[in-house]
Design an enzyme around this catalytic site. Structure first.
Site, PDB file in Angstrom:
ATOM      1  N   GLY A  12       0.654  -0.917   0.279  1.00  0.00           N
ATOM      2  CA  GLY A  12      -0.336  -0.258   0.067  1.00  0.00           C
ATOM      3  C   GLY A  12       0.828   1.353  -0.340  1.00  0.00           C
ATOM      4  O   GLY A  12       0.321   2.490   0.067  1.00  0.00           O
ATOM      5  N   SER A  13       1.739   1.318  -0.848  1.00  0.00           N
ATOM      6  CA  SER A  13       2.531   2.509  -0.075  1.00  0.00           C
ATOM      7  C   SER A  13       2.424   3.539  -1.343  1.00  0.00           C
ATOM      8  O   SER A  13       2.367   4.392  -0.466  1.00  0.00           O
ATOM      9  CB  SER A  13       4.656   2.286  -0.810  1.00  0.00           C
ATOM     10  OG  SER A  13       5.046   1.547  -1.504  1.00  0.00           O
ATOM     11  N   LEU A  82      -4.020  -7.596  -7.565  1.00  0.00           N
ATOM     12  CA  LEU A  82      -3.385  -8.341  -7.774  1.00  0.00           C
ATOM     13  C   LEU A  82      -4.895  -9.499  -9.099  1.00  0.00           C
ATOM     14  O   LEU A  82      -4.565 -10.286  -9.863  1.00  0.00           O
ATOM     15  CB  LEU A  82      -2.502  -9.478  -7.336  1.00  0.00           C
ATOM     16  CG  LEU A  82      -1.349  -8.338  -6.843  1.00  0.00           C
ATOM     17  CD1 LEU A  82      -0.482  -9.677  -6.298  1.00  0.00           C
ATOM     18  CD2 LEU A  82      -0.176  -8.194  -8.184  1.00  0.00           C
ATOM     19  N   LYS A  83      -6.111  -8.853  -8.867  1.00  0.00           N
ATOM     20  CA  LYS A  83      -7.124  -9.167  -9.475  1.00  0.00           C
ATOM     21  C   LYS A  83      -7.538  -8.859 -10.870  1.00  0.00           C
ATOM     22  O   LYS A  83      -7.315  -7.713 -10.884  1.00  0.00           O
ATOM     23  CB  LYS A  83      -7.916  -9.109  -8.262  1.00  0.00           C
ATOM     24  CG  LYS A  83      -8.101 -10.715  -7.708  1.00  0.00           C
ATOM     25  CD  LYS A  83      -9.349 -10.406  -6.364  1.00  0.00           C
ATOM     26  CE  LYS A  83     -10.495 -11.191  -6.788  1.00  0.00           C
ATOM     27  NZ  LYS A  83     -10.870 -12.742  -6.536  1.00  0.00           N
ATOM     28  N   ILE A  85      -9.876  -7.208 -13.009  1.00  0.00           N
ATOM     29  CA  ILE A  85     -11.236  -6.118 -12.837  1.00  0.00           C
ATOM     30  C   ILE A  85     -12.612  -7.020 -13.770  1.00  0.00           C
ATOM     31  O   ILE A  85     -11.764  -7.194 -15.348  1.00  0.00           O
ATOM     32  CB  ILE A  85     -10.850  -5.192 -13.310  1.00  0.00           C
ATOM     33  CG1 ILE A  85      -9.313  -4.162 -12.687  1.00  0.00           C
ATOM     34  CG2 ILE A  85     -12.049  -3.602 -13.396  1.00  0.00           C
ATOM     35  CD1 ILE A  85     -10.262  -4.711 -11.301  1.00  0.00           C
ATOM     36  N   HIS A 101       2.354   0.274 -13.234  1.00  0.00           N
ATOM     37  CA  HIS A 101       3.227  -1.502 -14.148  1.00  0.00           C
ATOM     38  C   HIS A 101       4.914  -0.418 -13.669  1.00  0.00           C
ATOM     39  O   HIS A 101       5.386  -0.294 -14.225  1.00  0.00           O
ATOM     40  CB  HIS A 101       2.875  -2.243 -14.707  1.00  0.00           C
ATOM     41  CG  HIS A 101       3.580  -2.911 -14.863  1.00  0.00           C
ATOM     42  ND1 HIS A 101       3.240  -4.476 -14.730  1.00  0.00           N
ATOM     43  CD2 HIS A 101       4.765  -2.996 -15.648  1.00  0.00           C
ATOM     44  CE1 HIS A 101       4.151  -5.622 -14.847  1.00  0.00           C
ATOM     45  NE2 HIS A 101       4.416  -4.988 -15.601  1.00  0.00           N
ATOM     46  N   GLU A 171       8.239   5.459  -8.386  1.00  0.00           N
ATOM     47  CA  GLU A 171       6.115   5.302  -9.108  1.00  0.00           C
ATOM     48  C   GLU A 171       5.363   6.467  -7.826  1.00  0.00           C
ATOM     49  O   GLU A 171       4.867   7.360  -7.948  1.00  0.00           O
ATOM     50  CB  GLU A 171       6.511   4.616  -8.325  1.00  0.00           C
ATOM     51  CG  GLU A 171       5.935   3.145  -8.802  1.00  0.00           C
ATOM     52  CD  GLU A 171       6.246   1.696  -8.296  1.00  0.00           C
ATOM     53  OE1 GLU A 171       6.193   1.673  -7.282  1.00  0.00           O
ATOM     54  OE2 GLU A 171       5.519   1.151  -9.047  1.00  0.00           O
TER      55      GLU A 171
END
Ligand code: GRF
Length: 188
Positions: A12-13, A82-83, A85, A101, A171
């Protein structure tokens, strides 16, 4: 005021960094985080920021669609999510779902390419550069239209942790700026 829904599965950073930025730019911005992993680090980070972070473990897709219908976000942000959509959300929220990404797509993208897997491949192939890609989400993993990329050079002494740190700092710097641009149509 903008409404933002962040989906996260891990540390969660990015979710925390984006939330801080959006609250700083407009304290009325509404942010909600959904997570599909009970023990994910994102829960503590959001708790510290006093931002709601909800666990959706079972029936994730159905609950996610409901949340989107109720909350009506201006933007859905995948930040280490990671799922896949659900297709119906991709249709309804066309050009309103983005992902980050940790490589220069189309290199090192696709199913199974996340986190250290990406950087290990970059190391193995002795790449001279890597970076980040921010892109719209479509029905194929990491294949949506690219919004923004930033490169960094790699030297021959890089390790997994140095690449990780370099990519993470990109990021932290660029993801909030790109989000601001999408939400407000202007550079921050
Ligand atoms: C980031 O490296 C991002 O590029 C990828 O997943 C990672 C999430 O990290 N999609 P964190 O959970 O935000 O710390």
């Amino acid at each position: 005021m903008r409404k933002v829904l962040i989906l996260a599965s891990g540390n969660g950073s990015n979710a925390a960094n984006i939330s801080k930025f959006l609250k700083k730019t407009d304290s009325k911005n509404e942010i909600k985080v959904l997570c599909n992993v009970k023990k994910a680090g994102v829960f503590n980070k959001m708790k510290n920021l006093k931002i709601p972070c909800i666990l959706l473990e079972n029936n994730f897709n159905i609950l996610l669609i409901k949340e989107c219908q109720n909350f009506q976000p201006d933007l859905i942000i995948l930040a280490g999510f990671l799922k896949k959509i659900p297709a119906e959300l991709i249709v309804v929220f066309k050009k309103k779902i983005i992902n980050i990404h940790p490589s220069l797509l189309p290199k090192y993208g696709g199913k199974g390419m996340y986190g250290d897997n990406v950087h290990n491949q970059v190391l193995m192939n002795k790449e001279k550069e890597t970076g980040i890609t921010i892109h719209y989400v479509n029905e194929k993993y990491d294949k949506g239209e690219i919004i923004f990329q930033k490169k960094i050079n790699l030297n021959k002494n890089e390790t997994l942790s140095t690449i990780n740190a370099k990519v993470k700092s990109l990021e932290m710097k660029y993801f909030p700026i790109a989000i601001h641009q999408l939400l407000y149509g202007s550079e921050y």
